[in-house]
Design an enzyme around this catalytic site. Structure first.
Site, PDB file in Angstrom:
ATOM      1  N   SER A   1      73.635 -63.371 -42.672  1.00 26.35           N
ATOM      2  CA  SER A   1      74.850 -64.053 -42.220  1.00 26.35           C
ATOM      3  C   SER A   1      75.179 -63.668 -40.791  1.00 26.35           C
ATOM      4  O   SER A   1      74.884 -62.543 -40.350  1.00 26.35           O
ATOM      5  CB  SER A   1      76.007 -63.626 -43.129  1.00 26.35           C
ATOM      6  OG  SER A   1      77.247 -63.994 -42.567  1.00 26.35           O
TER       7      SER A   1
ATOM      8  N   TYR B   1      81.298 -56.920 -47.759  1.00 23.74           N
ATOM      9  CA  TYR B   1      80.339 -58.029 -47.883  1.00 23.74           C
ATOM     10  C   TYR B   1      79.421 -58.058 -46.664  1.00 23.74           C
ATOM     11  O   TYR B   1      78.191 -58.122 -46.787  1.00 23.74           O
ATOM     12  CB  TYR B   1      81.096 -59.360 -48.019  1.00 23.74           C
ATOM     13  CG  TYR B   1      80.274 -60.556 -47.653  1.00 23.74           C
ATOM     14  CD1 TYR B   1      79.331 -61.069 -48.525  1.00 23.74           C
ATOM     15  CD2 TYR B   1      80.412 -61.168 -46.399  1.00 23.74           C
ATOM     16  CE1 TYR B   1      78.546 -62.158 -48.166  1.00 23.74           C
ATOM     17  CE2 TYR B   1      79.639 -62.248 -46.037  1.00 23.74           C
ATOM     18  CZ  TYR B   1      78.710 -62.740 -46.912  1.00 23.74           C
ATOM     19  OH  TYR B   1      77.931 -63.807 -46.554  1.00 23.74           O
TER      20      TYR B   1
ATOM     21  N   LYS C   1      75.126 -57.330 -46.147  1.00 25.76           N
ATOM     22  CA  LYS C   1      74.138 -58.162 -45.429  1.00 25.76           C
ATOM     23  C   LYS C   1      73.423 -57.301 -44.386  1.00 25.76           C
ATOM     24  O   LYS C   1      72.201 -57.364 -44.243  1.00 25.76           O
ATOM     25  CB  LYS C   1      74.819 -59.360 -44.762  1.00 25.76           C
ATOM     26  CG  LYS C   1      75.416 -60.364 -45.736  1.00 25.76           C
ATOM     27  CD  LYS C   1      74.342 -61.076 -46.543  1.00 25.76           C
ATOM     28  CE  LYS C   1      74.913 -62.075 -47.523  1.00 25.76           C
ATOM     29  NZ  LYS C   1      73.903 -62.589 -48.465  1.00 25.76           N
TER      30      LYS C   1
ATOM     31  N   ASN D   1      78.124 -71.312 -40.420  1.00 27.26           N
ATOM     32  CA  ASN D   1      79.058 -71.771 -41.463  1.00 27.26           C
ATOM     33  C   ASN D   1      78.513 -73.001 -42.184  1.00 27.26           C
ATOM     34  O   ASN D   1      78.723 -74.131 -41.717  1.00 27.26           O
ATOM     35  CB  ASN D   1      80.429 -72.072 -40.845  1.00 27.26           C
ATOM     36  CG  ASN D   1      81.150 -70.817 -40.396  1.00 27.26           C
ATOM     37  OD1 ASN D   1      80.654 -70.074 -39.551  1.00 27.26           O
ATOM     38  ND2 ASN D   1      82.307 -70.562 -40.957  1.00 27.26           N
TER      39      ASN D   1
ATOM     40  N   ARG E   1      84.163 -72.295 -35.061  1.00 30.92           N
ATOM     41  CA  ARG E   1      82.987 -71.860 -35.815  1.00 30.92           C
ATOM     42  C   ARG E   1      81.841 -72.842 -35.612  1.00 30.92           C
ATOM     43  O   ARG E   1      82.053 -73.986 -35.240  1.00 30.92           O
ATOM     44  CB  ARG E   1      83.293 -71.782 -37.325  1.00 30.92           C
ATOM     45  CG  ARG E   1      84.315 -70.727 -37.718  1.00 30.92           C
ATOM     46  CD  ARG E   1      83.790 -69.318 -37.530  1.00 30.92           C
ATOM     47  NE  ARG E   1      84.773 -68.313 -37.945  1.00 30.92           N
ATOM     48  CZ  ARG E   1      85.734 -67.828 -37.157  1.00 30.92           C
ATOM     49  NH1 ARG E   1      85.879 -68.253 -35.921  1.00 30.92           N
ATOM     50  NH2 ARG E   1      86.565 -66.913 -37.613  1.00 30.92           N
TER      51      ARG E   1
HETATM   52  N1  UFG Z   1      90.466 -71.228 -42.042  1.00 33.16           N
HETATM   53  C1  UFG Z   1      91.732 -71.746 -42.108  1.00 33.16           C
HETATM   54  N2  UFG Z   1      92.258 -71.981 -43.356  1.00 33.16           N
HETATM   55  C2  UFG Z   1      91.569 -71.737 -44.508  1.00 33.16           C
HETATM   56  C3  UFG Z   1      90.254 -71.204 -44.409  1.00 33.16           C
HETATM   57  C4  UFG Z   1      89.742 -70.957 -43.159  1.00 33.16           C
HETATM   58  O1  UFG Z   1      92.397 -71.973 -41.090  1.00 33.16           O
HETATM   59  O2  UFG Z   1      92.103 -71.983 -45.597  1.00 33.16           O
HETATM   60  C5  UFG Z   1      89.861 -70.994 -40.720  1.00 33.16           C
HETATM   61  C6  UFG Z   1      89.483 -69.559 -40.431  1.00 33.16           C
HETATM   62  O3  UFG Z   1      90.565 -68.860 -39.866  1.00 33.16           O
HETATM   63  C7  UFG Z   1      88.303 -69.737 -39.465  1.00 33.16           C
HETATM   64  C8  UFG Z   1      87.655 -71.039 -39.936  1.00 33.16           C
HETATM   65  O4  UFG Z   1      88.650 -71.720 -40.668  1.00 33.16           O
HETATM   66  O5  UFG Z   1      88.773 -69.932 -38.152  1.00 33.16           O
HETATM   67  C9  UFG Z   1      86.437 -70.832 -40.833  1.00 33.16           C
HETATM   68  O6  UFG Z   1      86.789 -69.966 -41.907  1.00 33.16           O
HETATM   69  P1  UFG Z   1      85.840 -69.795 -43.172  1.00 33.16           P
HETATM   70  O7  UFG Z   1      86.533 -68.876 -44.119  1.00 33.16           O
HETATM   71  O8  UFG Z   1      85.392 -71.108 -43.668  1.00 33.16           O
HETATM   72  O9  UFG Z   1      84.544 -69.113 -42.544  1.00 33.16           O
HETATM   73  P2  UFG Z   1      84.415 -67.727 -41.776  1.00 33.16           P
HETATM   74  O10 UFG Z   1      83.821 -68.057 -40.441  1.00 33.16           O
HETATM   75  O11 UFG Z   1      85.622 -66.900 -41.812  1.00 33.16           O
HETATM   76  O12 UFG Z   1      83.400 -67.025 -42.759  1.00 33.16           O
HETATM   77  C10 UFG Z   1      82.056 -67.282 -42.651  1.00 33.16           C
HETATM   78  C11 UFG Z   1      81.338 -67.070 -43.981  1.00 33.16           C
HETATM   79  C12 UFG Z   1      81.345 -65.626 -44.366  1.00 33.16           C
HETATM   80  C13 UFG Z   1      80.954 -64.755 -43.220  1.00 33.16           C
HETATM   81  C14 UFG Z   1      81.798 -65.068 -42.012  1.00 33.16           C
HETATM   82  C15 UFG Z   1      81.479 -64.272 -40.786  1.00 33.16           C
HETATM   83  O13 UFG Z   1      81.952 -67.811 -44.998  1.00 33.16           O
HETATM   84  O14 UFG Z   1      80.397 -65.481 -45.393  1.00 33.16           O
HETATM   85  O15 UFG Z   1      81.603 -66.423 -41.681  1.00 33.16           O
HETATM   86  O16 UFG Z   1      80.249 -64.652 -40.272  1.00 33.16           O
HETATM   87  F1  UFG Z   1      81.123 -63.468 -43.529  1.00 33.16           F
END
Ligand code: UFG
Length: 336
Positions: free
Chosen positions: A124, A149, A153, A179, A231
């Site tokens: 990841s 988590y 990884k 993502n 992202r």
């Molecule tokens: N977000 C929201 N509302 C939500 C969910 C997410 O605004 O309900 C935002 C987050 O703040 C972020 C973006 O949407 O800016 C993406 O969030 P995600 O949770 O979809 O994804 P992340 O980038 O936080 O997480 C991903 C993977 C994880 C990994 C992480 C870091 O899902 O497995 O990237 O690489 F750990």
């Protein structure tokens, strides 16, 4: 040639099972269904017209693995099985370390016993931690993870590459996903999170289908063009095709190689919401809430190495990601 996939009843594994079958490989699957459904595999068989032998077992159970390896005789292993919820890993760190590390150690040990060399691992972008600068290249600094988590990884990358250093038969490919979103264009398989989704796209699709009232946008005061988090969203079918390219590479090389799998483009939360509204015709009500602890402003990949070495490049657009996620959710409002 048979490829053994762990955790392939899950989101990324099921899409990869289809891509492998379409590329002419035979697929066998081991999954304990702790966070997935055998129905996903049944649908993969239906979509490809190919049988995918399915073994219900815990990947940390070496005796069970030995029986599977003896029967399947895999040429390579792809390891998707693992716990993956960031927040849960903070609450239950030992459960995360135990599960994610034990399964990997058992798998690598049994692979060595059976002389199976190629190992493709679901890593990841989270391994880059908060220290690296975007766009992340494979040489960017890793470590400094913000949750257990992410550390699992990071640790599994060390374990697998160490094993490959000691065993000249091994070929390890570490795939650092950005993502993953989207779904198979048939609308038959897709992401099926249990409980309230943690990730943005399944949250949006569940709002769209009426399971959740509105989206919470975690912060609009980041240093990004519209203030919301940026992202690198990648269509899961592109990601699956990246695994096929990685497998071909692993079958012809030894040692360890790392690849970023993303698109190289950053998309903000609000850009994704609006793209989804255009693709689905459904309005997504949202509220701006405080930042989510541990989130970074901007995360996207430099994917030039995968293109150069694997000949793979993500091809699908954000509009396709949204349209395909929506088709899956609309046709399967309660998942499998
Ligand atoms: N977000 C929201 N509302 C939500 C969910 C997410 O605004 O309900 C935002 C987050 O703040 C972020 C973006 O949407 O800016 C993406 O969030 P995600 O949770 O979809 O994804 P992340 O980038 O936080 O997480 C991903 C993977 C994880 C990994 C992480 C870091 O899902 O497995 O990237 O690489 F750990």
């Amino acid at each position: 040639m048979t490829i053994l996939l762990t955790g392939a009843a899950g989101y990324i594994g099921s899409h990869t099972a289809i891509a492998l079958a379409e590329a002419g490989y035979d697929v066998a699957i081991v999954d304990d269904f702790s966070n997935s459904s055998p129905e996903a595999v049944r649908r993969c068989e239906e979509l490809t017209g190919k049988k995918m032998p399915l073994y219900e077992a815990d990947v940390s159970d070496k005796e069970a693995l030995r029986k599977i390896f003896a029967e399947v005789k895999p040429a390579a292993v792809m390891h998707f099985a693992g716990f993956k919820a960031v927040g849960e890993s903070v609450a239950k760190p030992l459960m995360y370390y135990r599960n994610n590390l034990d399964t990997t150690l058992s798998l690598l040990e049994v692979m060595a016993e059976f002389g199976v060399g190629p190992f493709i691992f679901s890593s990841s972008a989270t391994v880059y931690g908060a220290k690296a600068k975007v766009p992340y290249t494979e040489e960017s600094e890793t470590g400094g993870c913000t949750n257990p988590y992410g550390w699992t990884k990071f640790m599994i990358e060390q374990i697998a590459s160490g094993a490959a250093k000691a065993d000249s038969n091994m070929s390890v490919v570490l795939l650092r996903y950005f993502n993953p979103v989207g779904a198979h264009p048939s609308g038959r398989i897709g992401e099926n999170p249990s409980g309230i989704p943690n990730n943005l796209m399944p949250y949006i699709t569940q709002v769209a289908v009426g399971r959740l009232p509105h989206l919470n946008v975690f912060g609009n005061d980041y240093d990004t063009p519209d203030g919301t988090g940026v992202r690198d969203y990648i269509h899961v079918v592109d990601l699956a095709e990246g695994h096929v390219a990685a497998l071909k590479y692993a079958l012809g090389h030894k040692g360890t190689e790392v690849f970023n799998l993303g698109t190289g483009h950053g998309v903000s939360v609000l850009e994704l919401v609006h793209a989804f509204e255009r693709a689905s015709g459904v309005k997504i009500p949202y509220e701006i809430t405080p930042r989510r602890p541990g989130d970074l402003a901007s995360v996207y990949a430099d994917c030039s190495k995968a293109e150069r070495v694997l000949g793979w490049k993500a091809a699908r657009t954000v509009d396709e990601m949204c349209a395909d996620s929506w088709r899956w959710q609309k046709n399967n409002p309660q998942g499998y």
